[in-house]
Design a protein around this motif. Structure first.
Motif, PDB file in Angstrom:
ATOM      1  N   ALA A 240       1.251   4.465   0.688  1.00  0.00           N
ATOM      2  CA  ALA A 240       0.946   6.013   1.551  1.00  0.00           C
ATOM      3  C   ALA A 240      -0.126   6.938   0.607  1.00  0.00           C
ATOM      4  O   ALA A 240      -0.559   7.493   1.114  1.00  0.00           O
ATOM      5  N   ALA A 241       0.067   5.934  -0.921  1.00  0.00           N
ATOM      6  CA  ALA A 241      -1.203   7.374  -1.223  1.00  0.00           C
ATOM      7  C   ALA A 241      -2.526   7.097  -0.631  1.00  0.00           C
ATOM      8  O   ALA A 241      -3.441   7.601  -0.514  1.00  0.00           O
TER       9      ALA A 241
ATOM     10  N   CYS B  54      -4.150  11.428  -5.909  1.00  0.00           N
ATOM     11  CA  CYS B  54      -3.228  11.526  -4.790  1.00  0.00           C
ATOM     12  C   CYS B  54      -1.888  11.014  -5.374  1.00  0.00           C
ATOM     13  O   CYS B  54      -0.775  11.541  -4.829  1.00  0.00           O
ATOM     14  N   LEU B  55      -2.260   9.241  -6.278  1.00  0.00           N
ATOM     15  CA  LEU B  55      -0.686   9.032  -6.833  1.00  0.00           C
ATOM     16  C   LEU B  55       0.362  10.220  -6.907  1.00  0.00           C
ATOM     17  O   LEU B  55       1.299  10.044  -7.245  1.00  0.00           O
ATOM     18  N   ARG B  56      -0.081  11.058  -8.474  1.00  0.00           N
ATOM     19  CA  ARG B  56       0.400  12.096  -8.372  1.00  0.00           C
ATOM     20  C   ARG B  56       1.015  12.991  -7.423  1.00  0.00           C
ATOM     21  O   ARG B  56       2.731  12.804  -7.583  1.00  0.00           O
ATOM     22  N   THR B  57       0.316  13.318  -6.242  1.00  0.00           N
ATOM     23  CA  THR B  57       1.056  14.164  -5.152  1.00  0.00           C
ATOM     24  C   THR B  57       2.100  13.132  -4.497  1.00  0.00           C
ATOM     25  O   THR B  57       2.302  13.717  -4.363  1.00  0.00           O
ATOM     26  N   VAL B  58       1.632  12.129  -3.847  1.00  0.00           N
ATOM     27  CA  VAL B  58       2.746  11.068  -3.501  1.00  0.00           C
ATOM     28  C   VAL B  58       3.969  11.024  -4.419  1.00  0.00           C
ATOM     29  O   VAL B  58       4.756  11.177  -3.070  1.00  0.00           O
ATOM     30  N   ALA B  59       3.795  10.447  -4.715  1.00  0.00           N
ATOM     31  CA  ALA B  59       4.643  10.149  -6.026  1.00  0.00           C
ATOM     32  C   ALA B  59       5.657  11.763  -6.655  1.00  0.00           C
ATOM     33  O   ALA B  59       6.755  11.165  -7.215  1.00  0.00           O
TER      34      ALA B  59
ATOM     35  N   LEU C 270      -5.294   9.340   0.645  1.00  0.00           N
ATOM     36  CA  LEU C 270      -6.823   9.508   0.696  1.00  0.00           C
ATOM     37  C   LEU C 270      -8.066   9.017   1.647  1.00  0.00           C
ATOM     38  O   LEU C 270      -8.962   9.468   1.513  1.00  0.00           O
ATOM     39  N   SER C 271      -7.351   7.817   1.939  1.00  0.00           N
ATOM     40  CA  SER C 271      -8.652   7.104   2.976  1.00  0.00           C
ATOM     41  C   SER C 271      -8.612   8.361   4.482  1.00  0.00           C
ATOM     42  O   SER C 271      -9.950   8.382   5.327  1.00  0.00           O
ATOM     43  N   ARG C 272      -7.544   9.325   4.444  1.00  0.00           N
ATOM     44  CA  ARG C 272      -7.746   9.789   5.892  1.00  0.00           C
ATOM     45  C   ARG C 272      -9.347  10.575   5.401  1.00  0.00           C
ATOM     46  O   ARG C 272      -9.735  11.510   6.145  1.00  0.00           O
TER      47      ARG C 272
ATOM     48  N   ALA D 294     -13.833   8.055  -7.390  1.00  0.00           N
ATOM     49  CA  ALA D 294     -12.848   7.723  -6.108  1.00  0.00           C
ATOM     50  C   ALA D 294     -11.800   7.373  -7.068  1.00  0.00           C
ATOM     51  O   ALA D 294     -11.005   7.466  -6.759  1.00  0.00           O
ATOM     52  N   VAL D 295     -11.821   6.706  -7.987  1.00  0.00           N
ATOM     53  CA  VAL D 295     -10.377   6.327  -8.876  1.00  0.00           C
ATOM     54  C   VAL D 295     -10.166   7.480  -9.291  1.00  0.00           C
ATOM     55  O   VAL D 295      -8.765   8.339  -9.381  1.00  0.00           O
TER      56      VAL D 295
END
Length: 318
Positions: free
Chosen positions: A118-119, A302-307, A123-125, A295-296
């Protein structure tokens, strides 16, 4: 050894690279051929390094060469030097082109099938030129050593109980309860309340008891005064568990994040069963005092947002 006078001025990256190559090939001649140098030139470089350190670094044998105890020590830290240099090159490239870069991620199986896809999709978009390298790991001592060795930029998964690693930074993303699940056609699927004791004699699909989740499930039954289920199948893969639970005959346990991000793909239903204990939370583990590439940093954000939908309390650092 005086660093400034004997080491800092005399030891070069070329010397160190030569020693690493010769040791890896096990031969002066083979090392020289790979480096496109003459064997006498390679032999002189190694001899000069031995003179600089004042110890023998390679034992010469008729069959070739092998590192001495001193050579092994230098090679161990030499590998770390070159890995740091590779990381520096990648970081410089990322800084020069902040919309690209590489991210190396270690994650356990539920993360690789739920949160991480999901993350990465999100991010890749926005940054399609970022390359993601994912490796399935057990979030335990061995994977932390790989993190220290710079094989991963971050590890995502449940943190072990009594986590204490002074050189690692842990950011908890969310609590990760386990849920008992059944196929939509299972006789318990329409019940509004189910006790764990009612399910002991049902067929289950369970992970090995020596795994972290297998141990947790066994503890959940023991905490309820019950023996672990004895009927069904023992398998550690999520795909097999999904397949068997979806038949409607078998029961299984899945973490909340996996059901949140991927549960709609499968014909399974969460049963209203209360478990008496709580498993460890999911966290991001990184190396302290390590500069991250843009990038990291973007991926962690992004992980924080998705979680966020799964966060049951304020994120904390350990």
């Amino acid at each position: 050894m005086e660093w400034h006078d004997r080491i800092g001025r005399r030891l070069t990256l070329r010397n160190l690279h030569t020693l690493v190559t010769v040791a890896r090939r096990g031969s002066m001649a083979k090392g020289a051929a790979e480096l496109a140098l003459t064997q006498p030139a390679v032999s002189k470089m190694v001899a000069d390094m031995e003179h600089t350190f004042g110890v023998r670094l390679l034992d010469r044998k008729p069959q070739g060469v092998e590192p001495t105890l001193y050579g092994q020590a230098l090679l161990k830290w030499g590998d770390a030097v070159f890995e740091d240099l590779r990381h520096a090159v990648r970081e410089i490239q990322s800084l020069a082109d902040p919309d690209a870069g590489e991210i190396r991620i270690g994650g356990n199986s539920p993360m690789l099938e739920g949160l991480l896809p999901a993350a990465i999709d999100r991010l890749s978009r926005q940054y399609p030129r970022i390359v993601f390298h994912l490796t399935q790991v057990m979030v335990a001592a061995q994977s932390f050593e790989e993190l220290r060795a710079r094989k991963f930029d971050l590890i995502v998964g449940r943190i072990p109980q009594r986590f204490s690693q002074e050189d690692l930074s842990v950011e908890v993303l969310f609590e990760e309860p386990m849920f008992v699940t059944a196929g939509v056609d299972n006789r318990f699927a329409k019940r509004k309340r189910v006790e764990l004791a009612e399910l002991v004699d049902e067929p289950w699909v369970l992970p090995q008891t020596d795994s972290a989740i297998g141990s947790f499930i066994a503890q959940a039954f023991r905490a309820s005064g019950l023996d672990s289920p004895r009927h069904g199948a023992i398998c550690g893969t999520l795909q097999f568990t999904y397949a068997m639970v979806a038949t409607g005959r078998f029961l299984g346990m899945f973490p909340r994040s996996l059901l949140h991000f991927g549960g709609k793909r499968f014909a399974i239903k969460v049963l209203p069963v209360k478990l008496p204990i709580k498993p460890p939370p999911v966290a991001i583990v990184t190396l302290k005092n390590r500069t991250m590439s843009p990038a990291v940093e973007r991926f962690i954000d992004c992980l924080r947002t998705v979680a966020k939908p799964l966060a049951s309390r304020t994120k904390r650092r350990i």
